[in-house]
Design an enzyme around this catalytic site. Structure first.
Site, short mmCIF file in Angstrom:
data_model
loop_
_atom_site.label_atom_id
_atom_site.label_comp_id
_atom_site.label_asym_id
_atom_site.label_seq_id
_atom_site.Cartn_x
_atom_site.Cartn_y
_atom_site.Cartn_z
N LYS A 184 1.01 -1.29 -0.15
CA LYS A 184 -0.09 0.11 -0.05
C LYS A 184 0.99 1.25 0.02
CE LYS A 184 -3.80 -2.05 0.43
NZ LYS A 184 -5.27 -2.04 -0.64
N ASP A 204 -0.58 -0.36 -4.49
CA ASP A 204 -2.00 0.07 -4.25
C ASP A 204 -2.01 1.34 -3.52
OD1 ASP A 204 -4.76 0.22 -4.10
OD2 ASP A 204 -4.89 -1.74 -2.99
N ASP A 217 -9.55 -0.63 -9.40
CA ASP A 217 -9.83 -1.31 -8.30
C ASP A 217 -11.52 -0.50 -8.18
OD1 ASP A 217 -10.81 -2.50 -6.06
OD2 ASP A 217 -8.80 -1.87 -5.02
N LYS A 232 -13.33 -7.16 -7.32
CA LYS A 232 -13.96 -7.58 -6.08
C LYS A 232 -15.20 -8.03 -6.02
CE LYS A 232 -10.69 -5.24 -3.02
NZ LYS A 232 -9.85 -4.28 -3.88
#
Length: 391
Positions: free
Chosen positions: A184, A210, A260, A284
């Site tokens: 991250k 990310d 995402d 997701k």
């Protein structure tokens, strides 16, 4: 012959809480305990379970645990109770017809219905997914699958803010056998942590970042500096609504861009594919509102040469099983975010235990997703907070 019809005699809602092994920090928030909602749908003596797994605060997308509870108790569960849909499509129509957004809430109810239907037919969730892919016209070559997924480690920003702590977690993940590393990032925690991670994993090990939508386009030079790390891609570097900015960033730097948070539906997927905004997508199931919508996105991606991988919130081991089954299909080309339960929650603490062997998590072949979960598992981690049933 597979039947997709079920009479919904009862519905229950549970709230669970699982302490995280290590606090999970992204650019916009930190999770110490994974509170989540488990939906139970019944037909006679058959039980189907799904999970709604938003965060407690609205730092990922707009839903929270509390808003999701309200939508489930006041709207979604009363809508489906007593109904007898003839198909998974009809069930999805029920939960979408009068409710906009609220994808996390819808996902838990929808997944519970998939679980119930798989158990009713005595088949694995993966077999049911393959059948539905055939129904909607997924190309034959993308119906092929493995009996496992490759597992990658997703590492949050260390709570102490030290690169040394991050590198310790990276090295630990490599020793555990994970097939890729994702770190991250956020403004101010970007180039140097990535450089040190690349040194730790070596020149060719799969690595990506990310940012959870935390950068702006005018910070593009930060991403230009990160090109040297040779990441596979940068996941959601800019705001989830800034689709044209994401396209422009991808044209300014060498490292590909992956979507995402932006990818919330098959309608958005069609738009992104037509404009060529990104050719790498993270699916997701929670974010898009359920398995059927995820399969529709899968079809769009495989029809347009877009590479996929599967992400988690993370959910409990129960919620992760829906993604494990989906991500085993050929269109998913990068290791998934699904990790062993022990990685997130410590050994023996998950609602359903998923294990990893040599970087692989094997797809369950027993009926449904919750075949080895009992009421005692639920009661050990939480409590029932709502119920409606016949009689």
């Amino acid at each position: 012959m597979i039947t997709e019809s079920a009479r919904i005699d009862g519905v229950s809602l549970y709230e669970i809480a699982i302490p995280m092994k290590v606090p999970f920090q992204i650019s916009t928030g930190t999770c110490y305990t994974r509170r989540s909602l488990i939906i139970e749908i019944r037909e006679g003596d058959l039980f189907g379970y799904g999970e709604s797994a938003p965060f407690e605060e609205p730092f990922y997308l707009g839903e929270t645990l509390e808003t999701t509870k309200i939508i489930l108790k006041n709207h979604l569960l009363p809508i489906v109770f007593g109904k007898e849909p003839s198909s998974i499509e009809e069930f999805n129509h029920l939960i979408q017809n009068r409710i906009r957004g609220n994808h996390f809430a819808r996902c838990g109810v929808e997944n519970a219905y998939w679980d119930l239907i798989a158990k009713k037919n005595g088949i694995s969730l993966k077999t049911l997914i393959e059948k539905k892919m055939e129904d909607i016209g997924v190309k034959q070559e993308y119906l092929a699958s493995n009996n496992y997924i490759e597992s990658g480690a997703a590492l949050g920003i260390p709570e102490d803010g030290r690169i040394e702590t991050l590198i310790h977690q990276v090295e630990e993940s490599l020793q555990e056998g994970y097939r890729r590393i994702k770190i991250k990032i956020k403004p101010g925690w970007d180039v140097e942590p990535l450089q040190e991670t690349r040194r730790a994993v070596g020149d060719h090990f799969p690595l990506w970042t990310d940012a959870n939508s935390s950068f702006e386009l005018d910070q593009w030079e930060t991403f230009k500096a990160m090109d040297a790390a040779k990441c596979l891609f940068h996941e959601q570097p800019l705001h989830y609504e800034a689709l044209l900015d994401l396209k422009e960033l991808g044209e300014r730097i060498e490292t590909p861009i992956c979507l995402d948070e932006s990818l919330i539906s098959s309608r958005v997927a069609e738009f992104v594919a037509k404009l060529g905004i990104s050719n790498i997508w993270n699916i997701k199931i929670q974010r898009v509102g359920g398995l059927l919508e995820a399969i529709k996105i899968y079809k769009i991606a495989t029809n347009n040469g877009i590479k996929l991988w599967g992400g988690t919130m993370p959910e409990s081991g129960l919620g992760a099983r829906f993604l494990i089954s989906l991500a085993s299909f050929r269109g998913f080309v990068f290791p998934a975010d699904v990790a062993a339960s022990e990685k997130w929650y410590g050994k023996g603490n998950d609602l359903v235990e998923n294990t990893m062997t040599d970087g692989k998590i094997y797809v369950p072949d027993e009926p449904g997703a919750s075949f080895d979960m009992t009421l005692s598992h639920l009661e050990a981690l939480g409590k029932k907070i709502w119920e409606s049933q016949r009689g």
